[in-house]
Scaffold this motif. Structure first.
Motif, short mmCIF file in Angstrom:
data_model
loop_
_atom_site.label_atom_id
_atom_site.label_comp_id
_atom_site.label_asym_id
_atom_site.label_seq_id
_atom_site.Cartn_x
_atom_site.Cartn_y
_atom_site.Cartn_z
N ASN A 91 1.06 -0.94 -0.16
CA ASN A 91 0.01 0.37 -0.06
C ASN A 91 1.34 1.07 -0.05
OD1 ASN A 91 1.46 0.05 2.56
ND2 ASN A 91 -1.18 0.63 3.39
N LYS A 97 2.82 4.66 -1.75
CA LYS A 97 2.62 4.97 -2.82
C LYS A 97 3.65 5.23 -3.51
CE LYS A 97 -1.06 8.00 -0.21
NZ LYS A 97 -0.95 9.26 0.55
N ASN A 118 4.03 5.81 3.77
CA ASN A 118 2.53 7.01 3.61
C ASN A 118 2.90 8.36 3.76
OD1 ASN A 118 2.36 5.39 1.51
ND2 ASN A 118 0.88 4.79 2.27
#
Length: 69
Positions: free
Chosen positions: A8, A10, A65
């Protein structure tokens, strides 16, 4: 701070020079297996890598993130 690059995360595969990081955040190293590099603008990270991030301590970074604007 040391963060794993997960599914997950980015901006995997994007050159660092194209990323917008929060103020006072620096990606100091990218580790992939036994190889560690001091990144430059052309460097990219991928799932499974580990990033070492240096920050001034302003703001809270709980996950990778959180370093992106």
């Amino acid at each position: 701070l040391e963060f794993p690059v997960e599914a997950n995360t980015k901006f995997c595969g994007v050159p660092l020079k194209k990323l917008k990081l929060k103020p006072n955040v620096l990606i100091a190293s990218i580790s992939r297996g036994a190889h560690t590099e001091i990144p430059n603008g052309e460097s990219m990270f991928a799932q499974g890598d580990t990033l070492v991030v240096v920050t001034s301590g302003r703001g809270v970074l709980k996950q990778i993130n959180d370093i992106f604007q």
